[in-house]
Design a protein around this motif. Structure first.
Motif, PDB file in Angstrom:
ATOM      1  N   ILE A  93       5.001  -9.477  -1.271  1.00 25.75           N
ATOM      2  CA  ILE A  93       3.592  -9.560  -1.365  1.00 25.75           C
ATOM      3  C   ILE A  93       2.654  -8.868  -0.681  1.00 25.75           C
ATOM      4  N   TYR A  94       2.632  -9.247   0.457  1.00 29.02           N
ATOM      5  CA  TYR A  94       1.386  -9.360   1.428  1.00 29.02           C
ATOM      6  C   TYR A  94       1.624  -7.957   2.083  1.00 29.02           C
ATOM      7  N   GLN A  95       2.715  -6.628   2.179  1.00 30.70           N
ATOM      8  CA  GLN A  95       2.479  -5.791   2.308  1.00 30.70           C
ATOM      9  C   GLN A  95       1.980  -4.822   1.247  1.00 30.70           C
ATOM     10  N   ALA A  96       1.890  -5.204  -0.495  1.00 29.17           N
ATOM     11  CA  ALA A  96       1.331  -5.152  -1.370  1.00 29.17           C
ATOM     12  C   ALA A  96      -0.394  -5.291  -1.242  1.00 29.17           C
ATOM     13  N   GLY A  97      -0.570  -6.415  -0.562  1.00 30.92           N
ATOM     14  CA  GLY A  97      -1.965  -5.872   0.115  1.00 30.92           C
ATOM     15  C   GLY A  97      -2.314  -7.967  -1.000  1.00 30.92           C
ATOM     16  N   ALA A  98      -1.218  -8.115  -1.565  1.00 28.26           N
ATOM     17  CA  ALA A  98      -1.516  -9.649  -3.022  1.00 28.26           C
ATOM     18  C   ALA A  98      -1.584 -10.829  -1.950  1.00 28.26           C
TER      19      ALA A  98
END
Ligand SMILES: Cc1ncc(COP(=O)(O)O)c(C=O)c1O
Length: 379
Positions: A93-98
């Motif tokens: 989720i973090y890596q998707a920027g969310a």
């Protein structure tokens, strides 16, 4: 004789000859990345699950990250998930920027609680610009989350559902009047083929499954540097491809998955029968959910004593996981505190995983149970 938590060598004995002939094909073709076995496995896995498309990627974490990106989830968006999962769910989720947002679990199943998700959405007290855009349920230990209600909530609030099926190869769930495989109910399902999974490679691998042709195309482009053809890149993508050796191993193991899962289910039934009355809680399968028993996780207030007794008896065991994600340093910036998700915290303090693999014998199960029962009753 020690009892193994997991026996990958026994799996290899069953599939050895098949893998050898696939490895010979790779040796002869020298197609180490994106060789024909990748597409063969993708087709076979999609067919097994009853999904239209499967896209092989480098890991379960890649699968989750690319699924989120392909679904258009990014900065300013929240993704609602469970604190009782492996850290990779939140990393993606973090890596998707969310931004990950947690909802507590259902105390009976350990999966994300649909009520808690709904409460969060309806309170409208969001921390990010766009509020929730997706729900990311995790089929914990191989037991499908309550997908019927989660899908209904998602439809009502126009949210995408991405299933983390990294522990749930072949598990089934009853939704919309029929049984479906875990990972095929939401918009996309994400699988890990880490070696210890029910369907495990000889290294890192994962897959995204979906019935949506556009999403399948987007994730296959994203996994390969945004490539449309060898020298034409539509967008900036990732190197997140499945390598051919992993696909070869997975092709061989896929043929055994159903048989191995039914043996796991038989072992789980035996454990449950023999452990009844021992003062601990065995896993449940609510109506409409069929676990593939990736892990066999019991709960006991005497968890630490049970673990000590198992270690002394040379019986493999594990704790999945002792710290829920909202209390992990990696999630500190989210600002959660101890007490925020009491069911998750309670579960994390009580769980212990017993040996579970398709080659475990009935005699070994009885020996594990004897040790657990003694430690569970001892004062
Ligand atoms: C629930 C869950 N999500 C995601 C992952 C990440 O998969 P991988 O290790 O293949 O990246 C795992 C792997 O253990 C998992 O158990």
């Amino acid at each position: 004789m020690p009892i193994k938590f997991l026996d990958l060598a026994a799996q290899n004995q069953e599939i050895g000859a098949r893998v050898e002939s696939e490895l010979q094909r790779i040796h002869d073709s020298t197609s180490y990345v994106g060789g024909p076995q990748v597409a063969e496995f993708e087709n076979g896995f999609a067919h097994y699950l009853g999904a239209q498309y499967a896209v092989g990627v480098g890991s379960g974490t890649d699968a989750l990250r690319l699924a989120l990106i392909a679904a258009g989830i990014g900065p300013g968006d929240e993704v609602i998930t469970t604190p009782m999962t492996f850290v990779a769910t939140v990393e993606a989720i973090y890596q998707a920027g969310a931004m990950p947002v947690f909802a507590d679990i259902d105390p009976d199943t350990g999966a994300i609680s649909a009520d808690a998700v709904e409460r969060y959405i309806e309170a409208e007290n969001f921390s990010s610009a766009n509020g929730p855009r997706a729900i990311l349920p995790v089929h914990l230990y191989g037991l499908p989350a309550g997908m019927g209600r989660l899908m209904e909530i998602a439809r009502r609030h126009e949210l995408t559902v991405i299933e983390d099926a990294c522990q749930a190869h072949g598990a089934r769930v009853y939704v919309d009047g029929g049984w479906k495989r875990a990972g095929t109910v939401g918009t996309m399902g994400c699988f890990s083929f880490y070696p210890g999974k029910n369907l495990g490679a000889w290294g890192e691998a994962g897959a995204i499954v979906t019935n949506d042709a556009e999403l399948a195309e987007r994730v296959s482009v994203l996994r390969d540097h945004g490539r449309l053809s060898h020298y034409l890149h539509r967008e900036s993508g990732y190197n997140a491809r499945m390598d051919t050796v992993q696909a070869a191993v997975l092709l061989a193991k896929l043929e055994r998955l159903e048989q191995w899962n039914s043996r796991r289910r038989a072992i789980a039934r035996r454990y449950c029968e023999l452990l009844a009355g021992c003062g601990l809680q065995t896993p449940i399968e609510p109506e409409g959910a069929e676990s593939c028993y990736h892990l066999f996780v019991i709960r006991s207030p005497r968890r630490d004593q049970i673990r000590e007794a198992l270690v002394r008896a040379e019986i493999g065991c594990g704790i999945h996981s002792p710290i829920p994600l909202h209390l992990q340093p990696a999630c500190a910036e989210l600002g959660y505190r101890s007490g925020d998700f009491p069911y998750s915290e309670h579960l994390a303090g009580a769980v212990i995983s017993l040996p579970m693999h398709p080659h475990l014998t009935d005699r070994e199960v009885s020996m594990v149970v004897d040790t657990v029962a003694m430690a569970s009753r001892a004062q």
